[in-house]
Design an enzyme around this catalytic site. Structure first.
Site, PDB file in Angstrom:
ATOM      1  N   PHE A  22       0.992  -1.177   0.046  1.00  0.00           N
ATOM      2  CA  PHE A  22       0.036   0.016   0.009  1.00  0.00           C
ATOM      3  C   PHE A  22       0.815   1.214   0.033  1.00  0.00           C
ATOM      4  O   PHE A  22       0.526   2.028   0.746  1.00  0.00           O
ATOM      5  CB  PHE A  22      -0.855   0.249   1.259  1.00  0.00           C
ATOM      6  CG  PHE A  22      -1.757  -1.214   1.418  1.00  0.00           C
ATOM      7  CD1 PHE A  22      -2.946  -1.368   0.729  1.00  0.00           C
ATOM      8  CD2 PHE A  22      -1.246  -2.282   2.149  1.00  0.00           C
ATOM      9  CE1 PHE A  22      -3.763  -2.580   0.783  1.00  0.00           C
ATOM     10  CE2 PHE A  22      -2.123  -3.499   2.290  1.00  0.00           C
ATOM     11  CZ  PHE A  22      -3.224  -3.590   1.870  1.00  0.00           C
TER      12      PHE A  22
ATOM     13  N   ASP B 258       0.821  -1.030  -4.962  1.00  0.00           N
ATOM     14  CA  ASP B 258      -0.370  -0.259  -4.654  1.00  0.00           C
ATOM     15  C   ASP B 258      -1.267  -0.833  -5.703  1.00  0.00           C
ATOM     16  O   ASP B 258      -1.166  -0.902  -6.864  1.00  0.00           O
ATOM     17  CB  ASP B 258      -0.411   1.202  -4.560  1.00  0.00           C
ATOM     18  CG  ASP B 258      -1.322   1.850  -3.597  1.00  0.00           C
ATOM     19  OD1 ASP B 258      -0.934   2.388  -2.752  1.00  0.00           O
ATOM     20  OD2 ASP B 258      -2.256   2.017  -4.324  1.00  0.00           O
TER      21      ASP B 258
ATOM     22  N   ASN C  14      -3.713  -5.475  -6.266  1.00  0.00           N
ATOM     23  CA  ASN C  14      -4.619  -5.402  -4.937  1.00  0.00           C
ATOM     24  C   ASN C  14      -3.289  -6.265  -4.073  1.00  0.00           C
ATOM     25  O   ASN C  14      -2.958  -7.358  -4.364  1.00  0.00           O
ATOM     26  CB  ASN C  14      -5.579  -6.079  -5.117  1.00  0.00           C
ATOM     27  CG  ASN C  14      -6.430  -6.396  -3.799  1.00  0.00           C
ATOM     28  OD1 ASN C  14      -5.939  -7.209  -2.889  1.00  0.00           O
ATOM     29  ND2 ASN C  14      -7.408  -5.782  -3.594  1.00  0.00           N
TER      30      ASN C  14
ATOM     31  N   ASP D 195       0.872  -0.432   5.411  1.00  0.00           N
ATOM     32  CA  ASP D 195       0.196   0.650   5.572  1.00  0.00           C
ATOM     33  C   ASP D 195      -1.163   1.036   4.818  1.00  0.00           C
ATOM     34  O   ASP D 195      -1.184   1.857   4.113  1.00  0.00           O
ATOM     35  CB  ASP D 195       1.200   1.841   5.728  1.00  0.00           C
ATOM     36  CG  ASP D 195       0.521   3.493   6.018  1.00  0.00           C
ATOM     37  OD1 ASP D 195      -0.436   3.114   6.803  1.00  0.00           O
ATOM     38  OD2 ASP D 195       0.977   4.428   5.602  1.00  0.00           O
TER      39      ASP D 195
ATOM     40  N   CYS E 185      -5.195   2.758  10.199  1.00  0.00           N
ATOM     41  CA  CYS E 185      -5.598   4.124  10.428  1.00  0.00           C
ATOM     42  C   CYS E 185      -7.000   3.894  10.589  1.00  0.00           C
ATOM     43  O   CYS E 185      -7.764   4.944  10.155  1.00  0.00           O
ATOM     44  CB  CYS E 185      -5.383   5.103   9.199  1.00  0.00           C
ATOM     45  SG  CYS E 185      -6.019   4.525   7.524  1.00  0.00           S
TER      46      CYS E 185
END
Length: 383
Positions: free
Chosen positions: A220, A242, A268, A287, A327
């Site tokens: 990512f 990514d 993916n 991340d 996150c």
């Protein structure tokens, strides 16, 4: 005189324990729509004053506290609140100057990129106050321009339209900006969020300290923050992955500008792990974007985090390092660490915790508001 909301009698809602939000089902009656975006006082079921907040009946969160005192939401308050927020930040090329409820300004986000400010007004009250906020920011910081990134989907939950405009009226042009020794091409007009993930800058540097001589996988990768810093720090090789072709193009551009050797793949991340089971890396960074955008999606998010980290753990040799983050504001630090422990158990591997990570100082956490503690992570090493 301000309008007033009154809490229903019964079990104590979170606001009585310090949380800054009130939901529509927690009050005796709603106010007329003319109060949307305006200051409203809150009282408990016995009539005792509990604070001042911004009201909006169009939102599920009908009241957001901006002060525990009886203070008007006016230019004087906004100037003082903005001054205080800025004073709490260390000087820097790029930084978050205002972080919503954590700075007593619910729904307002202000980021600084060089001489340009990026402002997000995510609540009706802050949206209505933008002219005053703009004046205050001009007086305090004299920015070259202000970009209003009012394109966040959450604005629709407040009954607000979305748009991207600038104070000058000129389009916000993408430009190179030096951040921590690396140049990034930052698009303040249409880049994700406000243009760059400022909250991970410290982790870019921390993980780079561990990268020398290692084979690195940056999952990512977005604009390549981890990948570029690891390459600069002397990694043996770096692969950045990514799902977004646009992100990979941006990261590749940044790598070229800084003359750093990084390989890229548009895929993916779950599919990449499936297709590359036999690969091995000495340092893996995960991340991902938020997996739990609502509490309803929490169970699925936890399963996703577990599967993702399980696959990464299986690719590491003894001494290998996993730097992994979440996150998702609906995932607590304890839940995230529990998921990592479950993944390690399923992988039948023993990891030691080098450190647990969180948000930098310019993204403060409000102690009584778990939602403000959205970023958490851990750096683990295979024994």
């Amino acid at each position: 005189m301000s309008a007033s909301l009154k809490l229903k009698p019964g079990p104590s809602p979170r606001v009585q324990r310090g949380h800054p939000w009130v939901f529509s089902g927690e009050v005796t009656r709603l106010l007329p729509d003319e109060h949307n975006g305006r200051e409203v006082e809150l009282r408990d079921s016995r009539g005792r004053f509990m604070g001042m907040g911004l009201y909006n009946a169009k939102s599920q969160i009908i009241w957001r506290r901006y002060s525990r005192d009886k203070v008007a939401f006016d230019e004087s308050f906004l100037k003082a609140a903005l001054e205080a927020a800025i004073a709490r930040r260390a000087p820097d090329t790029a930084r978050r100057l205002v972080w919503s409820e954590a700075d007593g300004l619910p729904g307002l986000v202000v980021d600084q990129f060089g001489q340009v400010l990026v402002v997000q007004a995510l609540t009706a009250g802050m949206d209505q106050a933008l002219p005053i906020i703009t004046t205050c920011l001009q007086r305090l910081l004299s920015p070259a321009d202000i970009v209003y990134r009012n394109d966040a989907p959450s604005r629709k939950l407040e009954g607000l339209e979305t748009s991207v405009t600038t104070l000058s009226g000129n389009p916000a042009e993408a430009a190179w900006l030096m951040l921590d020794g690396i140049e990034f091409f930052i698009d303040l007009h249409s880049g994700h969020k406000t243009g760059f993930y400022l909250d991970q800058r410290a982790q870019h540097l921390r993980v780079a300290e561990l990268a020398k001589g290692r084979r690195v996988l940056d999952g990512f990768c977005h604009q390549g923050g981890f990948a570029l810093h690891c390459a600069k720090a002397g990694a043996e090789s770096v692969l950045a992955v990514d799902i977004s072709e646009e992100c990979v193009q941006a990261a590749r551009l940044n790598a070229g500008k800084n003359q750093l050797a990084v390989d890229f793949s548009v895929m993916n991340m779950f599919d990449w792990f499936t297709a590359n089971r036999q690969e091995n890396f000495d340092l893996i960074v995960l991340d991902p974007p938020s997996f739990a955008r609502s509490k309803k999606s929490l169970d699925g998010a936890l399963r996703g985090y577990k599967e993702l980290n399980l696959r990464a753990m299986r690719m590491l040799p003894p001494g290998g390092i996993l730097a992994t983050y979440s996150c998702s504001q609906n995932v607590s630090p304890a839940q995230f660490m529990s998921v990592l422990a479950e993944a390690a158990g399923d992988a039948r591997r023993d990891f030691v915790v080098i450190e647990e990570t969180g948000q930098p100082a310019d993204h403060p956490v409000l102690l009584t508001m778990p939602e403000s503690h959205y970023l958490k992570g851990a750096i683990l090493q295979l024994r």
